[in-house]
Design an enzyme around this catalytic site. Structure first.
Site, PDB file in Angstrom:
ATOM      1  N   GLU A 114       0.916  -1.139   0.274  1.00 32.93           N
ATOM      2  CA  GLU A 114      -0.252  -0.017   0.135  1.00 32.93           C
ATOM      3  C   GLU A 114       0.831   1.172   0.137  1.00 32.93           C
ATOM      4  O   GLU A 114       0.007   2.400  -0.536  1.00 32.93           O
ATOM      5  CB  GLU A 114      -0.622   0.303   1.187  1.00 32.93           C
ATOM      6  CG  GLU A 114      -2.079  -0.997   0.853  1.00 32.93           C
ATOM      7  CD  GLU A 114      -3.315  -0.709  -0.322  1.00 32.93           C
ATOM      8  OE1 GLU A 114      -2.690   0.841  -0.373  1.00 32.93           O
ATOM      9  OE2 GLU A 114      -3.830  -1.666  -0.447  1.00 32.93           O
ATOM     10  N   TYR A 153      -3.068   5.039   6.015  1.00 32.37           N
ATOM     11  CA  TYR A 153      -2.380   3.277   6.602  1.00 32.37           C
ATOM     12  C   TYR A 153      -1.444   3.313   5.335  1.00 32.37           C
ATOM     13  O   TYR A 153       0.194   3.085   5.992  1.00 32.37           O
ATOM     14  CB  TYR A 153      -3.039   2.501   6.258  1.00 32.37           C
ATOM     15  CG  TYR A 153      -2.805   0.979   6.146  1.00 32.37           C
ATOM     16  CD1 TYR A 153      -2.312   0.397   7.476  1.00 32.37           C
ATOM     17  CD2 TYR A 153      -2.489   0.331   4.910  1.00 32.37           C
ATOM     18  CE1 TYR A 153      -1.040  -0.228   7.374  1.00 32.37           C
ATOM     19  CE2 TYR A 153      -1.768  -0.842   5.145  1.00 32.37           C
ATOM     20  CZ  TYR A 153      -1.413  -1.407   6.042  1.00 32.37           C
ATOM     21  OH  TYR A 153      -0.550  -3.015   6.166  1.00 32.37           O
ATOM     22  N   LYS A 190       2.832   3.525   6.662  1.00 32.27           N
ATOM     23  CA  LYS A 190       4.023   2.660   6.822  1.00 32.27           C
ATOM     24  C   LYS A 190       4.775   2.460   6.085  1.00 32.27           C
ATOM     25  O   LYS A 190       5.801   2.374   6.927  1.00 32.27           O
ATOM     26  CB  LYS A 190       3.003   1.468   5.964  1.00 32.27           C
ATOM     27  CG  LYS A 190       1.869  -0.340   6.855  1.00 32.27           C
ATOM     28  CD  LYS A 190       2.979  -0.649   7.365  1.00 32.27           C
ATOM     29  CE  LYS A 190       2.125  -2.092   8.097  1.00 32.27           C
ATOM     30  NZ  LYS A 190       3.040  -3.280   9.377  1.00 32.27           N
ATOM     31  N   ARG A 220      -7.548 -14.625   8.712  1.00 32.06           N
ATOM     32  CA  ARG A 220      -7.851 -12.865   8.170  1.00 32.06           C
ATOM     33  C   ARG A 220      -9.304 -12.825   8.748  1.00 32.06           C
ATOM     34  O   ARG A 220     -10.296 -13.692   9.251  1.00 32.06           O
ATOM     35  CB  ARG A 220      -7.936 -13.310   6.868  1.00 32.06           C
ATOM     36  CG  ARG A 220      -8.300 -11.237   6.234  1.00 32.06           C
ATOM     37  CD  ARG A 220      -7.406 -10.525   6.772  1.00 32.06           C
ATOM     38  NE  ARG A 220      -6.291  -9.995   5.506  1.00 32.06           N
ATOM     39  CZ  ARG A 220      -5.455  -9.452   6.403  1.00 32.06           C
ATOM     40  NH1 ARG A 220      -5.201  -8.774   7.180  1.00 32.06           N
ATOM     41  NH2 ARG A 220      -4.724  -9.311   4.943  1.00 32.06           N
TER      42      ARG A 220
END
Length: 343
Positions: A126, A152, A156, A187
């Site tokens: 991402e 996010y 990161k 998950r």
């Protein structure tokens, strides 16, 4: 060998704990708070893990955990890892997913373990973003340009760069794994792949009528989490600390995942069971993610054992078992009515 895993309650933490235990490690896991509802699940499934209380946003607790466990290897998997949630809680995401990395690295330094502890930092695909000027082509690799499209991804990216900074500044063994989407039966149901397979199982079992999703067109590079945590371990066995991309080298849309999941229960025409919910659309979306794991394959000997169809089959069959349907491949769902709640 001793290993400390932050994020032990997550999908990757579970797979990694299992892997390291099988290899003879003494495994420690960091859990947040005494009343963490996931703590009991970890204690039940992994009784061999020694749990330590701590929070990556609390530097003192991380130092204490590192000093107690004296790890040969530290795997920092702790993060606010749901992209959609990060838009709603960007500050918390920055504190946990970004600054939390700094706190972990500082804990190793302050505990004077920089010469003995190897650190794995969980970076992410991402960070790339899939925009026109940095489209993946054959696939994003370790040299590709970053352009995160979510809080996010941005958090990161800070964690990724501060890890590289500590590697260069303090000669620490810190390897960053730039992992593309990896899924599986562990998950969380809030993630789109598990949301899909859970809904498919419930629809096939007559427990649910439809599935609500956001965009169906984004493409992702999906693999099995068990294969990817093996790659994490391989990175820390490498002679030198480096960054490695782990990916399948294939990309498929959310729609293709939906189609494959419904096919597992004998449903070819899945569209009557799926509705788009505008509330699930993100302020910014990554069109496509495709990874190139050539470096990991050549230098680490890493390879994936579960392909895309095997991944979907594994997840759907697990959720069919979980929701009480053990033989539903040829059973039609109870209703096509688009009513009631959704997963």
């Amino acid at each position: 060998m001793r290993a400390l895993i932050t994020g032990i309650t997550g999908q990757d933490g579970g797979h990694l704990a299992e892997l390291l235990h099988d290899k003879g490690y003494e495994v420690y896991g960091l859990v947040h708070g005494q009343n963490n509802p996931k703590r009991l699940a970890v204690e039940t499934e992994f009784p061999f893990v020694t749990l330590l209380e701590g929070d990556v946003t609390d530097p003192t607790s991380i130092v204490r955990a590192v000093e107690t466990s004296q790890p040969d290897e530290l795997y920092n998997l702790a993060a606010i890892s749901h992209v959609g949630y990060s838009f709603k809680n960007p500050t918390l995401t920055a504190e946990v997913t970004g600054k939390g990395v700094l706190n972990v690295l500082e804990a190793v330094r302050l505990a004077r373990l920089t010469d003995t502890t190897r650190v794995y930092q969980a970076s992410t695909s991402e960070m790339f973003g899939g925009l026109d000027y940095n489209r993946p082509g054959r696939g994003y690799n370790e040299s590709s340009l970053f352009h995160p499209r979510s809080p996010y991804g941005a958090a990161k990216l800070y964690g990724h760069w501060i890890a590289k900074n500590y590697r260069e500044s303090y000669d620490m063994f810190v390897s960053c794994g730039i992992l593309f989407n990896h899924e599986g039966e562990r998950r969380g149901v809030e993630f789109v792949t598990r949301k899909i397979t859970t809904a498919v199982a419930r629809i096939a079992s007559g427990l649910q009528d439809h599935l609500q999703l956001g965009d169906l067109w984004p493409k992702r590079d999906w693999g099995y989490a068990g294969d990817y945590v093996r790659g994490m371990w391989q990175m820390l066995q490498h002679p030198e600390p480096e960054d490695f991309v782990l990916a399948s080298g294939e990309t498929r849309s959310v729609e293709q995942f939906v189609e494959a999941a419904f096919a597992e229960v004998g449903v070819d025409d899945w569209r009557p069971f799926v509705r788009q919910n505008p509330a699930l659309l993100r302020p910014a979306q990554v069109d496509i993610l495709l990874g190139d794991a050539s470096k990991a394959e050549s230098e680490l000997g890493w390879c994936r054992e579960v392909d895309f169809s095997g991944l979907v089959q594994r997840m759907v069959r697990h959720d069919l078992w979980l929701h009480g349907s053990h033989d539903v491949r040829h059973r039609r769902p109870r209703s096509r009515a688009l009513v009631g709640g959704a997963a």
